[in-house]
Design an enzyme around this catalytic site. Structure first.
Site, PDB file in Angstrom:
ATOM      1  N   CYS A  53      -1.689   2.544   1.320  1.00 55.22           N
ATOM      2  CA  CYS A  53      -1.560   3.499   0.227  1.00 55.22           C
ATOM      3  C   CYS A  53      -0.968   4.848   0.638  1.00 55.22           C
ATOM      4  O   CYS A  53      -0.708   5.684  -0.221  1.00 55.22           O
ATOM      5  CB  CYS A  53      -2.911   3.677  -0.455  1.00 55.22           C
ATOM      6  SG  CYS A  53      -3.626   2.098  -0.979  1.00 55.22           S
ATOM      7  N   HIS A  72      -3.016   2.863  -9.639  1.00 57.75           N
ATOM      8  CA  HIS A  72      -2.779   3.037  -8.199  1.00 57.75           C
ATOM      9  C   HIS A  72      -1.676   2.056  -7.776  1.00 57.75           C
ATOM     10  O   HIS A  72      -1.920   0.858  -7.653  1.00 57.75           O
ATOM     11  CB  HIS A  72      -4.067   2.775  -7.424  1.00 57.75           C
ATOM     12  CG  HIS A  72      -3.986   3.161  -5.981  1.00 57.75           C
ATOM     13  ND1 HIS A  72      -2.794   3.337  -5.313  1.00 57.75           N
ATOM     14  CD2 HIS A  72      -4.958   3.409  -5.069  1.00 57.75           C
ATOM     15  CE1 HIS A  72      -3.035   3.671  -4.065  1.00 57.75           C
ATOM     16  NE2 HIS A  72      -4.333   3.728  -3.889  1.00 57.75           N
ATOM     17  N   HIS A  97      -4.035  12.414  -3.770  1.00 54.31           N
ATOM     18  CA  HIS A  97      -4.172  10.963  -3.653  1.00 54.31           C
ATOM     19  C   HIS A  97      -4.931  10.470  -4.886  1.00 54.31           C
ATOM     20  O   HIS A  97      -4.527   9.504  -5.497  1.00 54.31           O
ATOM     21  CB  HIS A  97      -4.886  10.602  -2.364  1.00 54.31           C
ATOM     22  CG  HIS A  97      -4.927   9.134  -2.111  1.00 54.31           C
ATOM     23  ND1 HIS A  97      -3.795   8.374  -1.953  1.00 54.31           N
ATOM     24  CD2 HIS A  97      -5.969   8.263  -2.003  1.00 54.31           C
ATOM     25  CE1 HIS A  97      -4.136   7.104  -1.753  1.00 54.31           C
ATOM     26  NE2 HIS A  97      -5.447   7.005  -1.794  1.00 54.31           N
TER      27      HIS A  97
END
Length: 405
Positions: free
Chosen positions: A165, A331, A296
């Site tokens: 990620c 995400h 994030h």
């Protein structure tokens, strides 16, 4: 400022759950438009939580000139389409890319996960002998960056970085190094991932999946929603960009990466704070110069609490506005910080703060002074912005972008 050539961003390509194309993406983000909904790419009916951020209107044939979509996985196709859009946005033709020795660096979490899912379904349904060998050849994650270089006939370094990620920020940092050091004059960087059953099941098993929509920093948040997309940016020298009269979105001022390996899935505030400080040092800026943080911001209580604690450790009581575009896209895994960088570039160009959608009441447990820009974007003059990317295992990468005066 650090030594070396100045590196700027001149092209943006977004294939996202909220729209295709950088301007469509920016308009949707600014408006706080949600791009998540019931999963259509696989049968998710057995999951109690079954939403994702999918690019439902993506047809590779609309964007690609050379790749045969039947011979490439979805992640590679998303990356190649985003690269086509970024190059067109930068106004560079293919001869210029060749002359510049341009290459591609793409990040990913799950590689060609949709291909792996299809192979697994063949095996389960009809046995190993039924597995399509040609389809199996589409499996390697390296094909994501290869797809970009094959589509655009790039001859420079071609790398896929599989650091999950935070991978797009790794890609941006590495591409910045190549251009800054003189090893390349132009690089394409970003990331791509596809929605798939394995990733969805994994986050569900972790108890991290949201009930409906993602609400990072909200008092009533319940977790993440997985997403997909391709995000690519064109990096080149400041001298080259100005010589050809290119529009410059931002200058890459610097970046930093670290890995604490303290826990498999739990982020570490001390390590993230050290990464922020290292990024500021690399960029030659002080904390008070940062105008915005693209977080994030996954929407899990653990991530949000840790990320805010790290920011507070560096910025004290003056935490810059900090928002999460995952509230709209879901995400997008290896593409996430690539989309974050695109949002930062558009925020610098169009003078606005990207919002955290779906937030009505910010979580008071995060403490005073946390402005997550709830709801929709708002006007703001930004000069220097900070883009976060974190990954399992304590992989943290932070890029710093600035307005070019």
């Amino acid at each position: 400022m650090p030594e070396g050539r100045r590196v700027v961003i001149t092209g943006l390509g977004a294939v996202s759950p909220v729209g295709i194309g950088a301007d469509v993406f920016a308009d949707a983000v600014r408006a706080g438009t949600g791009g998540t909904g019931p999963i259509e790419s696989f049968d998710a009916s057995a999951f109690p939580r079954a939403n994702a951020g999918e690019v439902l209107d993506f047809d590779p044939a609309d964007h690609l000139k050379r790749l045969d979509p039947a011979r490439w996985g979805r992640s590679g196709l998303l990356a190649a389409a985003a690269a086509r859009l970024a190059v067109a946005d930068a106004g560079i033709d293919e001869e210029q890319l060749t002359a510049a020795g341009a290459g591609a660096v793409l990040g990913t979490t799950s590689g060609e996960s949709a291909v792996v899912q299809a192979l697994a379904e063949q095996w389960v349904a009809d046995g190993l002998s039924a597995v399509d060998g040609e389809l199996a050849g589409q499996t390697p994650a390296s094909r994501i960056a290869n797809a970009v270089s094959a589509e655009l006939r790039l001859t420079g370094e071609t790398q896929t970085i599989p650091t999950a990620c935070s991978a797009s920020n790794y890609a941006l940092g590495y591409a910045y190094d190549l251009v800054r050091s003189g090893e390349a004059d132009v690089m394409l960087a970003g990331g791509a991932d596809a929605v798939n059953r394995l990733t969805h099941a994994g986050f569900y098993a972790l108890g991290a999946m949201a009930e409906d929509v993602p609400r990072p920093f909200a008092a009533d948040r319940s977790g993440i929603v997985t997403g997909e997309g391709g995000a690519v940016l064109v990096l080149e020298t400041y001298e080259g960009a100005t010589a050809r009269g290119a529009r410059i979105y931002a200058e890459v001022l610097g970046y930093a990466a670290n890995c604490d390996a303290a826990h498999m899935v739990h982020p570490d505030a001390t390590s993230i704070a050290a990464c922020i400080t290292a990024a500021h040092r690399a960029a030659g800026v002080d904390p008070e110069q940062i105008d915005y943080i693209c977080a994030h911001g996954t929407g899990t209580p653990t991530n949000d609490t840790t990320e805010v604690a790290a920011a507070r450790a560096v910025f004290g009581d003056r935490i810059p506005p900090i928002s999460s575009i995952k509230s709209m896209l879901g995400h997008t895994m290896g593409a996430a910080s690539g989309f974050g960088a695109i949002a930062c570039c558009k925020a610098l160009e169009q003078d606005f703060l990207p919002p955290t959608a779906h937030v009505e009441v910010p979580d008071p447990a995060l403490g005073d002074g946390v402005d997550c820009v709830p709801g929709t974007g708002r006007p703001a003059r930004l000069d220097i912005v900070q883009n976060h990317g974190f990954a399992f295992g304590g992989n943290n990468v932070i890029t710093i972008l600035g307005r070019v005066s």
